[in-house]
Design a protein around this motif. Sequence first.
Motif, PDB file in Angstrom:
ATOM      1  N   UNK A   1     -52.722  82.959   7.142  1.00  0.00           N
ATOM      2  CA  UNK A   1     -53.159  82.586   8.488  1.00  0.00           C
ATOM      3  C   UNK A   1     -53.972  81.299   8.472  1.00  0.00           C
ATOM      4  N   UNK A   2     -54.025  80.654   9.640  1.00  0.00           N
ATOM      5  CA  UNK A   2     -54.807  79.425   9.752  1.00  0.00           C
ATOM      6  C   UNK A   2     -56.293  79.754   9.934  1.00  0.00           C
ATOM      7  N   UNK A   3     -56.586  80.951  10.395  1.00  0.00           N
ATOM      8  CA  UNK A   3     -57.940  81.288  10.824  1.00  0.00           C
ATOM      9  C   UNK A   3     -58.114  82.799  10.692  1.00  0.00           C
ATOM     10  N   UNK A   4     -59.290  83.230  10.293  1.00  0.00           N
ATOM     11  CA  UNK A   4     -59.527  84.662  10.075  1.00  0.00           C
ATOM     12  C   UNK A   4     -59.342  85.474  11.356  1.00  0.00           C
ATOM     13  N   UNK A   5     -59.696  84.880  12.510  1.00  0.00           N
ATOM     14  CA  UNK A   5     -59.517  85.596  13.776  1.00  0.00           C
ATOM     15  C   UNK A   5     -58.045  85.837  14.052  1.00  0.00           C
ATOM     16  N   UNK A   6     -57.226  84.827  13.805  1.00  0.00           N
ATOM     17  CA  UNK A   6     -55.783  84.995  13.987  1.00  0.00           C
ATOM     18  C   UNK A   6     -55.245  86.025  13.000  1.00  0.00           C
TER      19      UNK A   6
ATOM     20  N   UNK B   1     -65.388  83.436  12.566  1.00  0.00           N
ATOM     21  CA  UNK B   1     -64.113  83.175  13.238  1.00  0.00           C
ATOM     22  C   UNK B   1     -63.474  84.463  13.753  1.00  0.00           C
ATOM     23  N   UNK B   2     -63.911  85.589  13.191  1.00  0.00           N
ATOM     24  CA  UNK B   2     -63.242  86.860  13.485  1.00  0.00           C
ATOM     25  C   UNK B   2     -63.970  87.690  14.538  1.00  0.00           C
ATOM     26  N   UNK B   3     -65.155  87.245  14.961  1.00  0.00           N
ATOM     27  CA  UNK B   3     -65.965  88.074  15.861  1.00  0.00           C
ATOM     28  C   UNK B   3     -65.238  88.368  17.180  1.00  0.00           C
ATOM     29  N   UNK B   4     -64.613  87.354  17.775  1.00  0.00           N
ATOM     30  CA  UNK B   4     -63.973  87.572  19.078  1.00  0.00           C
ATOM     31  C   UNK B   4     -62.886  88.653  19.021  1.00  0.00           C
ATOM     32  N   UNK B   5     -61.898  88.575  18.103  1.00  0.00           N
ATOM     33  CA  UNK B   5     -60.929  89.682  18.087  1.00  0.00           C
ATOM     34  C   UNK B   5     -61.504  91.027  17.646  1.00  0.00           C
ATOM     35  N   UNK B   6     -62.588  91.021  16.830  1.00  0.00           N
ATOM     36  CA  UNK B   6     -63.173  92.327  16.459  1.00  0.00           C
ATOM     37  C   UNK B   6     -63.855  92.954  17.677  1.00  0.00           C
TER      38      UNK B   6
ATOM     39  N   UNK C   1     -53.941  78.377  24.378  1.00  0.00           N
ATOM     40  CA  UNK C   1     -53.124  77.737  23.338  1.00  0.00           C
ATOM     41  C   UNK C   1     -53.929  76.712  22.551  1.00  0.00           C
ATOM     42  N   UNK C   2     -54.734  75.937  23.284  1.00  0.00           N
ATOM     43  CA  UNK C   2     -55.564  74.928  22.609  1.00  0.00           C
ATOM     44  C   UNK C   2     -56.607  75.594  21.719  1.00  0.00           C
ATOM     45  N   UNK C   3     -57.138  76.736  22.172  1.00  0.00           N
ATOM     46  CA  UNK C   3     -58.212  77.389  21.433  1.00  0.00           C
ATOM     47  C   UNK C   3     -57.760  77.823  20.041  1.00  0.00           C
ATOM     48  N   UNK C   4     -56.512  78.232  19.915  1.00  0.00           N
ATOM     49  CA  UNK C   4     -56.045  78.750  18.629  1.00  0.00           C
ATOM     50  C   UNK C   4     -54.715  78.099  18.242  1.00  0.00           C
ATOM     51  N   UNK C   5     -54.713  76.768  18.322  1.00  0.00           N
ATOM     52  CA  UNK C   5     -53.475  76.040  18.064  1.00  0.00           C
ATOM     53  C   UNK C   5     -53.017  76.164  16.613  1.00  0.00           C
ATOM     54  N   UNK C   6     -53.936  76.494  15.721  1.00  0.00           N
ATOM     55  CA  UNK C   6     -53.565  76.690  14.316  1.00  0.00           C
ATOM     56  C   UNK C   6     -52.483  77.743  14.174  1.00  0.00           C
ATOM     57  N   UNK C   7     -52.458  78.692  15.121  1.00  0.00           N
ATOM     58  CA  UNK C   7     -51.462  79.752  15.006  1.00  0.00           C
ATOM     59  C   UNK C   7     -50.055  79.284  15.342  1.00  0.00           C
ATOM     60  N   UNK C   8     -49.925  78.132  16.024  1.00  0.00           N
ATOM     61  CA  UNK C   8     -48.576  77.578  16.233  1.00  0.00           C
ATOM     62  C   UNK C   8     -47.929  77.361  14.850  1.00  0.00           C
ATOM     63  N   UNK C   9     -48.728  76.840  13.930  1.00  0.00           N
ATOM     64  CA  UNK C   9     -48.216  76.543  12.585  1.00  0.00           C
ATOM     65  C   UNK C   9     -47.832  77.831  11.858  1.00  0.00           C
ATOM     66  N   UNK C  10     -48.638  78.867  12.026  1.00  0.00           N
ATOM     67  CA  UNK C  10     -48.333  80.139  11.347  1.00  0.00           C
ATOM     68  C   UNK C  10     -47.046  80.730  11.921  1.00  0.00           C
ATOM     69  N   UNK C  11     -46.896  80.681  13.238  1.00  0.00           N
ATOM     70  CA  UNK C  11     -45.652  81.171  13.863  1.00  0.00           C
ATOM     71  C   UNK C  11     -44.466  80.355  13.353  1.00  0.00           C
ATOM     72  N   UNK C  12     -44.613  79.024  13.322  1.00  0.00           N
ATOM     73  CA  UNK C  12     -43.512  78.162  12.881  1.00  0.00           C
ATOM     74  C   UNK C  12     -43.004  78.542  11.505  1.00  0.00           C
ATOM     75  N   UNK C  13     -43.914  78.881  10.607  1.00  0.00           N
ATOM     76  CA  UNK C  13     -43.514  79.187   9.233  1.00  0.00           C
ATOM     77  C   UNK C  13     -43.070  80.628   9.032  1.00  0.00           C
ATOM     78  N   UNK C  14     -43.609  81.554   9.793  1.00  0.00           N
ATOM     79  CA  UNK C  14     -43.349  82.971   9.497  1.00  0.00           C
ATOM     80  C   UNK C  14     -42.454  83.697  10.494  1.00  0.00           C
ATOM     81  N   UNK C  15     -42.461  83.268  11.784  1.00  0.00           N
ATOM     82  CA  UNK C  15     -41.759  84.085  12.781  1.00  0.00           C
ATOM     83  C   UNK C  15     -40.251  83.921  12.666  1.00  0.00           C
TER      84      UNK C  15
END
Length: 384
Positions: A45-50, A76-81, A271-285
């Motif tokens: 992942x790009x970020x622990x929250x993601x 980075x993980x507080x919001x989803x927890x 989308x802007x807040x967690x744009x790092x996940x675009x990269x994770x989706x691109x590689x894994x989805x």
Amino acid sequence: VIQAKEFVEAARELGFSRYTGVPCSFLTPFINYVINDDSLEYVSSANEGDALATAAGSAIGGQPAIVMMQNSGLGNAVSPITSLSYVFRIPFLIITTHRGQPGVKDEPQHELMGQITKELFDTMKVPWEIFPKAKEEIGPALKRASEYMKKEQRPFAFIMQKGTVSSEELKKNPVKDISTRNKEYRSLHKPDASITNRNNALKRIIELTPENKTVLIATTGFTGRELFATDDRANQLYMVGSMGCASSLGLGIALARPDLKVVIIDGDGAGLMRMGNFATIGSYAGNNLIHILLDNEVHDSTGSQATVAGNIDFAKIAEASGYSVSLTGNDIELIDEVFNTKAHDGPVFGHLKISSGTMDDLPRPDITPNEVLTRLMKHIETSF
Ligand SMILES: Cc1ncc(C[n+]2csc(CCOP(=O)(O)OP(=O)(O)O)c2C)c(N)n1
């Protein structure tokens, strides 16, 4: 000291074969073991929250997951927890390292987090234990964690101290090579388009997503509320909190359930807040993930403060992140184009410009987040 294999195999017995996270040098042997084993899945992942949201998605899809991270990433993980796993009641196992453990020499940047790691978990109401240090402790520790997660449907954490796991050599790269993927970028912008609104876009998305074959994840704020108000179906989930995590949660579900089409409805702010996940989706989805971003160029839900979206080409970012098909447009027909894309081997992205503003008397869901989740999981026939 334990071998990574001893923990991972004991966890496998309990159903854990999916891992995600961001590395820490204390975790290197553990992550290397997971990456080396072809029968385990690791999402870098790009970020622990993601990573947490992806693990939550995996659990929703019926595949329990383990998140590995450094305690520096807990922030980075507080919001989803606090506003995803707690609210919806989604269990996953967290393994966090204890950098800056009081009394153990470490770097200055870890000092304060080292002092507050345990209290931070306590504050977030995540029960924790020290990661097992001897082989015979592994089974009982995993049993306690697993029983808590089953009973409470919330995360449990192991705090790993320095030198707990003996070294393991990395033999392969965890990331799929997508360099040869055919990538299509298309602009459908029309000079004379009449800009649509969120509600019309959602209505069309609903028409194109049969209840029995799709899962819809709607981003935080007005999008989830409007989707609920338009048609409250069993295949939908409204992210009431954890802004930005719709795409990482959707990724987790899509990976766990390749038989379902997972449709993520994002906002420009989210989308802007967690744009790092675009990269994770691109590689894994795979090609069962559709990511639609409704772009009104503002944080509509909190009073229409401008985002920087007016200056951003989200579809170019998706294309550059590895999505198979990336479309951008200012006419509602874009939604149909997104669902009608030809054969492709990876995720699809659709960026639609919409007007700001919402429905009159927009309700909030009168069904609790946990009820929405329970209904969705019954619908896709999964359980924790
Ligand atoms: C981490 C976090 N920060 C801020 C908020 C407050 N918040 C809720 S919705 C929202 C705006 C979302 O903007 P966007 O994704 O563009 O969607 P829109 O409101 O325009 O539909 C904000 C800032 C939040 N819920 N979580």
